[in-house]
Design an enzyme around this catalytic site. Sequence first.
Site, PDB file in Angstrom:
ATOM      1  N   ASN A 178      -2.866 -12.192  16.427  1.00 51.56           N
ATOM      2  CA  ASN A 178      -3.825 -11.088  16.438  1.00 51.56           C
ATOM      3  C   ASN A 178      -4.721 -11.222  17.660  1.00 51.56           C
ATOM      4  OD1 ASN A 178      -5.952  -9.119  15.596  1.00 51.56           O
ATOM      5  ND2 ASN A 178      -4.815  -9.168  13.677  1.00 51.56           N
ATOM      6  N   CYS A 186      10.524  16.058 -10.744  1.00 51.77           N
ATOM      7  CA  CYS A 186      11.660  15.155 -10.973  1.00 51.77           C
ATOM      8  C   CYS A 186      12.917  15.967 -11.283  1.00 51.77           C
ATOM      9  CB  CYS A 186      11.331  14.213 -12.126  1.00 51.77           C
ATOM     10  SG  CYS A 186      12.679  13.092 -12.583  1.00 51.77           S
ATOM     11  N   HIS A 235       0.818  -1.221   0.000  1.00 48.96           N
ATOM     12  CA  HIS A 235       0.000   0.000   0.000  1.00 48.96           C
ATOM     13  C   HIS A 235       0.846   1.264   0.000  1.00 48.96           C
ATOM     14  CE1 HIS A 235      -3.396  -2.634   1.856  1.00 48.96           C
ATOM     15  NE2 HIS A 235      -3.263  -2.807   0.561  1.00 48.96           N
ATOM     16  N   CYS A 251       8.790   9.470  -9.902  1.00 48.98           N
ATOM     17  CA  CYS A 251       8.500  10.026 -11.223  1.00 48.98           C
ATOM     18  C   CYS A 251       8.111   8.864 -12.123  1.00 48.98           C
ATOM     19  CB  CYS A 251       9.721  10.747 -11.793  1.00 48.98           C
ATOM     20  SG  CYS A 251       9.487  11.274 -13.519  1.00 48.98           S
ATOM     21  N   GLY A 300      -0.352  -8.888  13.309  1.00 44.35           N
ATOM     22  CA  GLY A 300      -1.051  -7.619  13.466  1.00 44.35           C
ATOM     23  C   GLY A 300      -1.922  -7.201  12.311  1.00 44.35           C
TER      24      GLY A 300
END
Length: 402
Positions: A298, A226, A188, A196, A269
């Site tokens: 968890n 850039c 993510h 760039c 987790g």
Amino acid sequence: MAAGGGLSRSERKAAERVRRLREEQQRERLRQVSRILRKAAAERSAEEGRLLAESEDLVTELQGRSRRREGLKRRQEEVCDDPEELRRKVRELAGAVRSARHLVVYTGAGISTAASIPDYRGPNGVWTLLQKGRPVSAADLSEAEPTLTHMSITRLHEQKLVQHVVSQNCDGLHLRSGLPRTAISELHGNMYIEVCTSCIPNREYVRVFDVTERTALHRHLTGRTCHKCGTQLRDTIVHFGERGTLGQPLNWEAATEAASKADTILCLGSSLKVLKKYPRLWCMTKPPSRRPKLYIVNLQWTPKDDWAALKLHGKCDDVMQLLMNELGLEIPVYNRWQDPIFSLATPLRAGEEGSHSRKSLCRSREEAPPGDQSDPLASAPPILGGWFGRGCAKRAKRKKVA
């Protein structure tokens, strides 16, 4: 009757009134049955008993709703194994780590809560608080440092006990813990990296500050350009509802290859509610006997619990401390002076100093970053990054509108 055999306007209105009246009567009956069901059986009157007998379908529906609510509530509860049970499970996990030929670790927000970065679905998680209409705040993310769990994973990789790490986290703490970039897939994105996409291959810029200040869902330009081609840089964050397309730092190719080779997967987790949607990570096309063994750490229920060889209900730092003790490995202490981000970072060019207002990381907490005249130890209001805060704002707004 109107010409052509259809209903006249007045007839249509009358039919609509009848329909609405029936719906209101049904809703009122549902409310009555619901009130009666909340009473103990001994407290119900004879008339209430007759109403329940005449409304079997509504009783069944309401009881089903109640069971589903209770089930969801139980899934959100945090459960802790007692100390002896947790130690027993950690011994079993240590055996699995030692015998694994190819161990891959999947990490989620739960490994960063010890760094004062909230998770999403825990009792004090972002989505949980927003659903309750409560405000969300977090410490300045630039103050966060790799946790005991981050440092333990880095040591396990150094010892060749962990082959690859697949993370949902955007906080950059795996990189800062010293884990090689080739060994991480940050699915993510990373709050410290902008790229760039016009340069081939894409040109990366690692920064010592959160680059997501101006970015949000479907708006990824950071306001800097850039150094080579002058094109606008973009962040690397993959928001909820987006599909990640960047090669790095997402590193999907390595994640997929690692998952295909894995004989053991350790989930730390993560609620797995997002990761479960990535079929490439779970080898479900393989026969059950050839799929990797799954170990989950968890405090809450996860959708993969039934597939797990072992579920450990404990805080990640507690479990990893016990695991490293069991393996006889020392956990390295995080040292800002040795943080890899400072050697990887590209400094801002002249004129770019005002392109952000986030506090920059510095090697010492007493050392003020260039251009930063503030006291790094002084208390300040919490600052949320674009990847974190904008999502919170959108959720809060939707909650308020609803």
